[in-house]
Design a protein around this motif. Structure first.
Motif, PDB file in Angstrom:
ATOM      1  N   ARG A   1      -2.923   4.297   5.491  1.00 24.68           N
ATOM      2  CA  ARG A   1      -3.952   4.708   4.566  1.00 24.68           C
ATOM      3  C   ARG A   1      -4.910   3.535   4.354  1.00 24.68           C
ATOM      4  NH1 ARG A   1      -3.021   5.585  -0.249  1.00 24.68           N
ATOM      5  NH2 ARG A   1      -4.355   7.404  -0.506  1.00 24.68           N
ATOM      6  N   PRO A   2      -6.194   3.778   4.161  1.00 20.97           N
ATOM      7  CA  PRO A   2      -6.804   5.102   3.998  1.00 20.97           C
ATOM      8  C   PRO A   2      -7.321   5.707   5.301  1.00 20.97           C
ATOM      9  CG  PRO A   2      -8.407   3.439   3.482  1.00 20.97           C
ATOM     10  CD  PRO A   2      -7.149   2.700   3.849  1.00 20.97           C
TER      11      PRO A   2
ATOM     12  N   GLU B   1      -9.110  10.615  -3.440  1.00 22.52           N
ATOM     13  CA  GLU B   1      -8.042   9.860  -2.787  1.00 22.52           C
ATOM     14  C   GLU B   1      -8.181   8.390  -3.137  1.00 22.52           C
ATOM     15  OE1 GLU B   1      -6.151   9.035   1.665  1.00 22.52           O
ATOM     16  OE2 GLU B   1      -8.074  10.058   1.438  1.00 22.52           O
ATOM     17  N   THR B   2      -7.057   7.745  -3.417  1.00 20.32           N
ATOM     18  CA  THR B   2      -7.076   6.331  -3.774  1.00 20.32           C
ATOM     19  C   THR B   2      -6.125   5.549  -2.888  1.00 20.32           C
ATOM     20  OG1 THR B   2      -5.344   6.582  -5.434  1.00 20.32           O
ATOM     21  CG2 THR B   2      -7.632   6.862  -6.170  1.00 20.32           C
ATOM     22  N   LEU B   3      -6.317   4.233  -2.880  1.00 23.62           N
ATOM     23  CA  LEU B   3      -5.437   3.309  -2.175  1.00 23.62           C
ATOM     24  C   LEU B   3      -4.966   2.271  -3.179  1.00 23.62           C
ATOM     25  CD1 LEU B   3      -4.386   2.223   0.658  1.00 23.62           C
ATOM     26  CD2 LEU B   3      -6.342   0.685   0.553  1.00 23.62           C
TER      27      LEU B   3
ATOM     28  N   VAL C   1     -10.966   5.635  -2.262  1.00 22.92           N
ATOM     29  CA  VAL C   1     -11.224   5.425  -0.839  1.00 22.92           C
ATOM     30  C   VAL C   1     -12.706   5.561  -0.517  1.00 22.92           C
ATOM     31  CG1 VAL C   1     -10.810   6.411   1.452  1.00 22.92           C
ATOM     32  CG2 VAL C   1      -8.912   6.102  -0.124  1.00 22.92           C
ATOM     33  N   GLU C   2     -13.409   6.433  -1.215  1.00 29.01           N
ATOM     34  CA  GLU C   2     -14.826   6.644  -0.927  1.00 29.01           C
ATOM     35  C   GLU C   2     -15.672   5.412  -1.213  1.00 29.01           C
ATOM     36  OE1 GLU C   2     -15.676   9.989  -3.311  1.00 29.01           O
ATOM     37  OE2 GLU C   2     -15.744   8.887  -5.201  1.00 29.01           O
TER      38      GLU C   2
ATOM     39  N   ASP D   1     -10.173   4.942  11.068  1.00 29.55           N
ATOM     40  CA  ASP D   1     -10.543   6.298  10.653  1.00 29.55           C
ATOM     41  C   ASP D   1     -11.416   6.884  11.748  1.00 29.55           C
ATOM     42  OD1 ASP D   1     -10.619   8.494   9.014  1.00 29.55           O
ATOM     43  OD2 ASP D   1     -12.412   7.837   7.942  1.00 29.55           O
TER      44      ASP D   1
ATOM     45  N   TYR E   1     -11.486   0.284   8.253  1.00 28.20           N
ATOM     46  CA  TYR E   1     -11.614  -0.192   6.879  1.00 28.20           C
ATOM     47  C   TYR E   1     -11.400  -1.705   6.823  1.00 28.20           C
ATOM     48  CZ  TYR E   1     -11.808   4.554   5.069  1.00 28.20           C
ATOM     49  OH  TYR E   1     -12.197   5.839   4.792  1.00 28.20           O
TER      50      TYR E   1
ATOM     51  N   LEU F   1     -14.547   2.259  -0.406  1.00 28.27           N
ATOM     52  CA  LEU F   1     -14.130   1.206   0.518  1.00 28.27           C
ATOM     53  C   LEU F   1     -15.033   1.160   1.756  1.00 28.27           C
ATOM     54  CD1 LEU F   1     -10.262   1.657   0.339  1.00 28.27           C
ATOM     55  CD2 LEU F   1     -11.697   0.045  -0.918  1.00 28.27           C
TER      56      LEU F   1
ATOM     57  N   GLU G   1       0.841  -1.181   0.000  1.00 26.64           N
ATOM     58  CA  GLU G   1       0.000   0.000   0.000  1.00 26.64           C
ATOM     59  C   GLU G   1       0.882   1.239   0.000  1.00 26.64           C
ATOM     60  OE1 GLU G   1      -3.233  -2.182   2.856  1.00 26.64           O
ATOM     61  OE2 GLU G   1      -2.293  -0.331   3.474  1.00 26.64           O
TER      62      GLU G   1
END
Length: 448
Positions: free
Chosen positions: A188-189, A35-37, A86-87, A169, A162, A89, A24
């Motif tokens: 992250r994330p 935002e991405t992972l 990320v949105e 988070d 997550y 996940l 990651e």
């Protein structure tokens, strides 16, 4: 200019030295502001299976397929990196715990409002409130801690983990007062944010404080370690260690934190009726804040106060013991500066109830001086008497200077007419120290 908060948080994470898993890595978003992972494909993975296991909806795989230009969602090359928004996940609720509390504190949760209990589970949506000299310490699942100091109200806005990698988070909202956070580096994330009605302060791992002044409609963020991205409307700033951000009316000011102030008499025991500290004036400081605890880490804090501008730091009455004082300075912008910690002894050692009387026997006049010891433990006393001149200064040497007294009285005979002053010192051993304190001088007038 609008701030790119994805980039700001990436910088904050780097400054905080947040560790990343080998599979990651922080990566640019597939589209601006997203935002991405990175996910490294394993044997047997398909986009549909990944969506079922880790995303909010099974059909979310279609967006991943489109943005990663995957030809066949059922066939993925092992080792390929996919950028997962990320949105999309899935994050599941988790709990925090009450690590400790003191004073008049309440926990509002599940429609009930009651005093918290040590070890009690705290869930998303709960509200922690504290009264004067009250504190609550909240332990998060990854070892991070949040302190809700006195006269504050803080809502636990988000407690999630997550599913894809267990990253946590968390978010809190300071509705009134302050919150102090020490956040461990986060994968992250995951992340950590503290919101106020006028700002958002976000980090991946650091030590910082956030407060909200309802009267001034102003939020303050102070960074002690790491970095914090602060947003207020369209404005924003990235604060590093020893910097603060004052946010109000959609504007932010990035300022250096004031240095730690100093006590005027750091070694003096607190032996009077009230616990009070004189502070050496610090340029740029409007007032000072002090917190008292039984430990240097301020985990067992039990008292807090602020000084008036230019005045001493007064706590009032306090039980005897060995304690620690954390001292900070507050700027006119509402930013709390860097802290310093002092140890001090609280032990009553005064001399009160002073009085004098006369008695005549065998044509001689005797003057008996009496007092009362204030404090715990055996005390010895030192009595001093001197004559005053007309201008109020001492006239000559001490007439009497008698140390080592054990009784709370002393008698002197045949004093000629005049004006005299006298005082008494109390001394006792407490907490490994010799404590000494003089009374205020008292006056005695003897006529002809």
């Amino acid at each position: 200019m609008k701030t790119d908060w994805a980039a700001a948080l990436a910088i904050a994470a780097a400054l905080a030295a947040a560790p990343a898993l080998a599979q990651e890595e922080a990566r640019g978003a597939t589209s601006p502001g997203v935002e991405t992972l990175d996910y490294v494909v394993r044997p047997g993975d398909t986009l549909m299976a990944l969506a079922v296991a880790y995303m909010n909806r099974p059909l979310d795989y279609r967006r991943v397929q489109r943005e990663n230009r995957v030809a066949d969602p059922r066939r993925l090359p092992v080792g390929r990196a996919l950028a997962l928004p990320v949105e999309l996940l899935r994050a599941e609720p988790e709990e925090a715990r009450i690590a400790g509390f003191r004073g008049a504190a309440t926990l509002e949760q599940d429609g009930l409002s009651a005093a918290p209990a040590a070890g009690q589970a705290v869930r998303e949506g709960a509200v922690l409130s504290t009264g004067p000299n009250a504190f609550v310490r909240l332990a998060l699942s990854d070892g991070s801690h949040v302190v809700v100091p006195s006269n504050s109200r803080v809502r636990v806005s988000r407690l999630r983990r997550y599913v894809i990698n267990g990253a946590v988070d968390h978010a809190l909202t300071v509705e009134a007062g302050r919150a102090e956070s020490r956040v461990t580096p986060r994968r992250r994330p995951g992340g950590f944010a503290i919101r106020t009605p006028v700002s958002v302060s976000a980090v991946r791992g650091t030590d910082f404080r956030v407060s909200f002044d309802d009267d001034a409609d102003r939020s303050s963020t102070e960074v002690l370690e790491g970095a914090v991205a602060v947003a207020a409307g369209e404005a924003g700033a990235l604060a590093g260690a020893d910097q603060g951000v004052s946010a109000a009316a959609g504007a932010v000011r990035l300022l250096p934190l004031l240095p730690a102030p100093s006590l005027a008499h750091p070694d003096a025991p607190q032996a009077g009726d009230e616990v009070a500290f004189d502070i050496q004036p610090l340029p740029g400081a409007e007032r000072y804040r002090g917190r008292v605890a039984q430990d240097a880490g301020m985990i067992e804090a039990f008292a807090e106060t602020e000084s008036a501008p230019g005045g001493p730091l007064v706590f009032g009455e306090m039980e005897e013991g060995a304690f620690f004082l954390r001292l900070t300075a507050l700027s006119p912008e509402g930013l709390e500066g860097k802290p310093t910690t002092y140890s001090f002894i609280r032990a009553r050692n005064g001399v009160g109830g002073l009085g004098a009387g006369a008695d005549q026997r065998d044509r001689r006049r005797f003057y008996r001086f009496r007092w009362e010891a204030e404090g715990v433990g055996e005390a010895t006393f030192r009595f001093q008497l001197w004559r005053e001149a007309e201008d109020g200064t001492r006239d000559g040497d001490l007439l009497v200077d008698r140390p080592g007294l054990t009784e709370e009285a002393f008698t002197v005979s045949d004093l000629p007419p005049g004006i005299y002053s006298w005082r008494v010192q109390g001394a006792r051993h407490r907490f490994g120290r010799l404590l000494e304190a003089w009374s205020e001088p008292q006056q005695l007038r003897i006529g002809r």
